[in-house]
Design a protein around this motif. Structure first.
Motif, PDB file in Angstrom:
ATOM      1  N   ARG A  21       0.807  -1.219   0.000  1.00 41.70           N
ATOM      2  CA  ARG A  21       0.000   0.000   0.000  1.00 41.70           C
ATOM      3  C   ARG A  21       0.837   1.264   0.000  1.00 41.70           C
ATOM      4  NH1 ARG A  21      -3.947  -2.696   4.359  1.00 41.70           N
ATOM      5  NH2 ARG A  21      -5.470  -3.625   2.907  1.00 41.70           N
ATOM      6  N   HIS A  22       1.839   1.312   0.855  1.00 41.70           N
ATOM      7  CA  HIS A  22       2.636   2.527   0.972  1.00 41.70           C
ATOM      8  C   HIS A  22       3.379   2.819  -0.327  1.00 41.70           C
ATOM      9  CE1 HIS A  22       6.061   5.093   2.117  1.00 41.70           C
ATOM     10  NE2 HIS A  22       5.229   5.603   3.026  1.00 41.70           N
TER      11      HIS A  22
ATOM     12  N   LYS B 102       3.097   5.817  -3.076  1.00 44.73           N
ATOM     13  CA  LYS B 102       4.262   6.637  -3.405  1.00 44.73           C
ATOM     14  C   LYS B 102       4.488   6.690  -4.912  1.00 44.73           C
ATOM     15  CE  LYS B 102       9.190   7.266  -2.543  1.00 44.73           C
ATOM     16  NZ  LYS B 102      10.396   6.785  -1.810  1.00 44.73           N
ATOM     17  N   LEU B 103       4.385   5.545  -5.589  1.00 45.79           N
ATOM     18  CA  LEU B 103       4.549   5.522  -7.041  1.00 45.79           C
ATOM     19  C   LEU B 103       3.472   6.360  -7.719  1.00 45.79           C
ATOM     20  CD1 LEU B 103       5.472   1.763  -7.647  1.00 45.79           C
ATOM     21  CD2 LEU B 103       6.989   3.747  -7.802  1.00 45.79           C
ATOM     22  N   ALA B 104       2.251   6.269  -7.201  1.00 46.83           N
ATOM     23  CA  ALA B 104       1.152   7.070  -7.760  1.00 46.83           C
ATOM     24  C   ALA B 104       1.425   8.556  -7.599  1.00 46.83           C
ATOM     25  CB  ALA B 104      -0.164   6.696  -7.077  1.00 46.83           C
ATOM     26  N   MET B 105       1.982   8.950  -6.457  1.00 46.02           N
ATOM     27  CA  MET B 105       2.291  10.353  -6.225  1.00 46.02           C
ATOM     28  C   MET B 105       3.423  10.827  -7.142  1.00 46.02           C
ATOM     29  SD  MET B 105       0.033  11.029  -4.014  1.00 46.02           S
ATOM     30  CE  MET B 105      -0.943   9.600  -4.513  1.00 46.02           C
ATOM     31  N   LEU B 106       4.455   9.998  -7.314  1.00 46.28           N
ATOM     32  CA  LEU B 106       5.551  10.378  -8.197  1.00 46.28           C
ATOM     33  C   LEU B 106       5.070  10.493  -9.643  1.00 46.28           C
ATOM     34  CD1 LEU B 106       8.479   8.207  -6.754  1.00 46.28           C
ATOM     35  CD2 LEU B 106       8.183  10.683  -6.548  1.00 46.28           C
ATOM     36  N   MET B 107       4.145   9.618 -10.041  1.00 44.60           N
ATOM     37  CA  MET B 107       3.589   9.681 -11.383  1.00 44.60           C
ATOM     38  C   MET B 107       2.781  10.953 -11.615  1.00 44.60           C
ATOM     39  SD  MET B 107       2.364   5.731 -12.051  1.00 44.60           S
ATOM     40  CE  MET B 107       1.284   6.229 -13.383  1.00 44.60           C
ATOM     41  N   SER B 108       2.285  11.545 -10.529  1.00 44.02           N
ATOM     42  CA  SER B 108       1.479  12.756 -10.679  1.00 44.02           C
ATOM     43  C   SER B 108       2.337  13.950 -11.106  1.00 44.02           C
ATOM     44  CB  SER B 108       0.772  13.091  -9.363  1.00 44.02           C
ATOM     45  OG  SER B 108       1.680  13.622  -8.399  1.00 44.02           O
ATOM     46  N   ILE B 109       3.632  13.906 -10.810  1.00 45.79           N
ATOM     47  CA  ILE B 109       4.484  15.075 -11.063  1.00 45.79           C
ATOM     48  C   ILE B 109       4.566  15.432 -12.548  1.00 45.79           C
ATOM     49  CG2 ILE B 109       6.829  15.973 -10.865  1.00 45.79           C
ATOM     50  CD1 ILE B 109       7.064  14.428  -8.208  1.00 45.79           C
ATOM     51  N   PRO B 110       4.992  14.524 -13.434  1.00 46.02           N
ATOM     52  CA  PRO B 110       5.021  14.905 -14.853  1.00 46.02           C
ATOM     53  C   PRO B 110       3.634  15.135 -15.436  1.00 46.02           C
ATOM     54  CG  PRO B 110       5.556  12.582 -14.589  1.00 46.02           C
ATOM     55  CD  PRO B 110       5.551  13.175 -13.220  1.00 46.02           C
ATOM     56  N   THR B 111       2.629  14.431 -14.919  1.00 45.63           N
ATOM     57  CA  THR B 111       1.264  14.597 -15.426  1.00 45.63           C
ATOM     58  C   THR B 111       0.729  15.990 -15.117  1.00 45.63           C
ATOM     59  OG1 THR B 111       0.822  12.229 -15.128  1.00 45.63           O
ATOM     60  CG2 THR B 111      -1.082  13.686 -15.337  1.00 45.63           C
TER      61      THR B 111
ATOM     62  N   LEU C 253      -1.310  15.219   2.075  1.00 50.53           N
ATOM     63  CA  LEU C 253      -0.371  14.195   1.632  1.00 50.53           C
ATOM     64  C   LEU C 253       0.420  13.626   2.800  1.00 50.53           C
ATOM     65  CD1 LEU C 253       1.071  12.654  -0.614  1.00 50.53           C
ATOM     66  CD2 LEU C 253       2.541  14.637  -0.961  1.00 50.53           C
ATOM     67  N   SER C 254       0.885  14.492   3.677  1.00 45.40           N
ATOM     68  CA  SER C 254       1.646  14.037   4.848  1.00 45.40           C
ATOM     69  C   SER C 254       0.810  13.107   5.717  1.00 45.40           C
ATOM     70  CB  SER C 254       2.098  15.248   5.674  1.00 45.40           C
ATOM     71  OG  SER C 254       2.913  16.110   4.912  1.00 45.40           O
ATOM     72  N   LEU C 255      -0.461  13.470   5.912  1.00 44.28           N
ATOM     73  CA  LEU C 255      -1.345  12.661   6.757  1.00 44.28           C
ATOM     74  C   LEU C 255      -1.626  11.312   6.114  1.00 44.28           C
ATOM     75  CD1 LEU C 255      -3.144  12.424   9.261  1.00 44.28           C
ATOM     76  CD2 LEU C 255      -4.982  13.519   7.951  1.00 44.28           C
ATOM     77  N   MET C 256      -1.936  11.295   4.817  1.00 43.51           N
ATOM     78  CA  MET C 256      -2.272  10.037   4.162  1.00 43.51           C
ATOM     79  C   MET C 256      -1.102   9.068   4.164  1.00 43.51           C
ATOM     80  SD  MET C 256      -3.508   9.117   0.271  1.00 43.51           S
ATOM     81  CE  MET C 256      -1.812   9.018  -0.333  1.00 43.51           C
ATOM     82  N   MET C 257       0.092   9.542   3.848  1.00 47.72           N
ATOM     83  CA  MET C 257       1.242   8.650   3.775  1.00 47.72           C
ATOM     84  C   MET C 257       1.564   8.051   5.140  1.00 47.72           C
ATOM     85  SD  MET C 257       1.913   8.505   0.594  1.00 47.72           S
ATOM     86  CE  MET C 257       3.440   7.553   0.645  1.00 47.72           C
ATOM     87  N   ARG C 258       1.340   8.809   6.193  1.00 49.14           N
ATOM     88  CA  ARG C 258       1.561   8.282   7.537  1.00 49.14           C
ATOM     89  C   ARG C 258       0.513   7.232   7.898  1.00 49.14           C
ATOM     90  NH1 ARG C 258       2.891  13.946  10.814  1.00 49.14           N
ATOM     91  NH2 ARG C 258       4.876  14.400   9.746  1.00 49.14           N
ATOM     92  N   LEU C 259      -0.742   7.498   7.541  1.00 49.38           N
ATOM     93  CA  LEU C 259      -1.824   6.586   7.895  1.00 49.38           C
ATOM     94  C   LEU C 259      -1.737   5.260   7.152  1.00 49.38           C
ATOM     95  CD1 LEU C 259      -4.924   8.990   8.090  1.00 49.38           C
ATOM     96  CD2 LEU C 259      -3.715   7.892   9.984  1.00 49.38           C
ATOM     97  N   LEU C 260      -1.112   5.258   5.972  1.00 54.14           N
ATOM     98  CA  LEU C 260      -1.068   4.036   5.172  1.00 54.14           C
ATOM     99  C   LEU C 260      -0.261   2.923   5.829  1.00 54.14           C
ATOM    100  CD1 LEU C 260      -0.812   5.229   1.461  1.00 54.14           C
ATOM    101  CD2 LEU C 260      -2.692   4.055   2.595  1.00 54.14           C
ATOM    102  N   HIS C 261       0.515   3.266   6.831  1.00 46.17           N
ATOM    103  CA  HIS C 261       1.258   2.231   7.553  1.00 46.17           C
ATOM    104  C   HIS C 261       0.322   1.400   8.437  1.00 46.17           C
ATOM    105  CE1 HIS C 261       5.259   3.429   6.287  1.00 46.17           C
ATOM    106  NE2 HIS C 261       4.986   4.680   6.580  1.00 46.17           N
ATOM    107  N   SER C 262      -0.855   1.948   8.745  1.00 45.10           N
ATOM    108  CA  SER C 262      -1.762   1.243   9.657  1.00 45.10           C
ATOM    109  C   SER C 262      -3.215   1.191   9.185  1.00 45.10           C
ATOM    110  CB  SER C 262      -1.722   1.915  11.044  1.00 45.10           C
ATOM    111  OG  SER C 262      -2.060   3.296  10.940  1.00 45.10           O
ATOM    112  N   VAL C 263      -3.555   1.941   8.132  1.00 46.78           N
ATOM    113  CA  VAL C 263      -4.948   2.015   7.674  1.00 46.78           C
ATOM    114  C   VAL C 263      -5.013   1.650   6.199  1.00 46.78           C
ATOM    115  CG1 VAL C 263      -6.965   3.505   7.379  1.00 46.78           C
ATOM    116  CG2 VAL C 263      -5.438   3.842   9.341  1.00 46.78           C
ATOM    117  N   SER C 264      -6.027   0.861   5.818  1.00 42.61           N
ATOM    118  CA  SER C 264      -6.201   0.477   4.425  1.00 42.61           C
ATOM    119  C   SER C 264      -6.908   1.604   3.661  1.00 42.61           C
ATOM    120  CB  SER C 264      -7.023  -0.810   4.328  1.00 42.61           C
ATOM    121  OG  SER C 264      -8.378  -0.557   4.682  1.00 42.61           O
ATOM    122  N   PHE C 265      -7.295   1.324   2.416  1.00 42.94           N
ATOM    123  CA  PHE C 265      -7.997   2.316   1.604  1.00 42.94           C
ATOM    124  C   PHE C 265      -9.510   2.245   1.793  1.00 42.94           C
ATOM    125  CE2 PHE C 265      -4.031   1.552  -0.819  1.00 42.94           C
ATOM    126  CZ  PHE C 265      -3.538   2.847  -0.814  1.00 42.94           C
TER     127      PHE C 265
END
Length: 267
Positions: free
Chosen positions: A182-183, A187-196, A235-247
């Protein structure tokens, strides 16, 4: 546009851009459900640029490596972490650019800005995210990202041009289907957003210059600044929560909103 209106738009964009609940869908719904003036695609893209700055800052370590690898990638050498990352992001971005051009040239992008479309995409792609997230394997990490996976995720990302799909949501879905945890999928999805988003920002600049509208450019700059702050916090909150919370919480929200929108649309 008033400062309050710009602030509302920017906060909605900043919070929803990186959560898998569709920022563009919410921006379209704002005037449709509240009666507010439609902010238009220029402001839409402006707040996306604000979120671009946020994701670049948050993932600056990775962005710096990718930027440093661009010259080597352009020379045809994909033999360093930076050139590899730059190459994979390029591969992942090509489908959305091509599909975006098709929608723009055919006028389909405007035709899809309706409550019915957003309702169905919210519901169906939300359920798809839940199904894939619950059943998908977790045998891959960020380091396993390959050309094939980048292309597949890029094709899925192109679908996000349909309002309500969610760019982050559909790319996370693709990554989870491919086996990324999940994490790292996020992260890959966020990096893909940059050029898009960068490509969308370039389009915004051309449109503003073509219109020669200083007031619109100022409104866009203000909205982008507000969106930057909201996006960085979300973004900061979501990335932290992904260590313990699903989608699942995001899926529940999508399903409820989708049902409400479809009820409104068909009654």
């Amino acid at each position: 546009m008033t400062l309050t209106h710009l602030f509302i738009i920017a906060v909605i964009q900043g919070i929803t851009e990186f959560l898998p609940i569709s920022s563009s869908g919410h921006l379209i719904l704002l005037p449709n459900l509240t009666g507010m003036q439609d902010q238009g695609q220029v402001i839409d893209v402006a707040v996306h640029v604000g979120t671009l700055a946020a994701v670049i800052l948050y993932f600056w370590a990775d962005v710096r490596v990718g930027l440093a690898g661009i010259p080597r990638m352009l020379s045809g050498k994909i033999d360093t972490p930076g050139s590899r990352l730059a190459f994979l992001l390029m591969i992942a971005t090509i489908p959305v650019i091509l599909f975006g051009l098709v929608l723009k040239l055919t006028g389909l992008d405007d035709l899809m800005r309706g409550i019915e479309v957003i309702g169905w995409t919210m519901l169906l792609f939300g359920l798809l995210l839940y199904w894939v997230d619950q059943r998908g394997p977790t045998n891959k990490a960020e380091a396993d990202w390959s050309t094939k996976d980048a292309l597949i995720m890029g094709l899925w990302q192109a679908v996000a041009l349909i309002p309500g799909t969610s760019r982050s949501g559909i790319t996370i879905t693709a990554a989870r289907k491919l086996g990324y945890n999940r994490h790292d999928a996020a992260k890959l999805a966020m990096l893909m957003s940059i050029p898009t988003i960068f490509a969308s920002g370039a389009l915004l600049s051309v449109e503003v210059i073509a219109q020669a509208n200083t007031a619109l450019a100022v409104d866009g700059a203000i909205a982008a600044a507000f969106a930057f702050v909201a996006a960085l916090l979300a973004l900061s909150l979501m990335m932290r929560l992904l260590h313990s919370v699903s989608f699942t919480p995001y899926v529940i929200y999508r399903v409820i909103l989708g049902i409400i929108l479809l009820t409104i649309a068909y009654t």
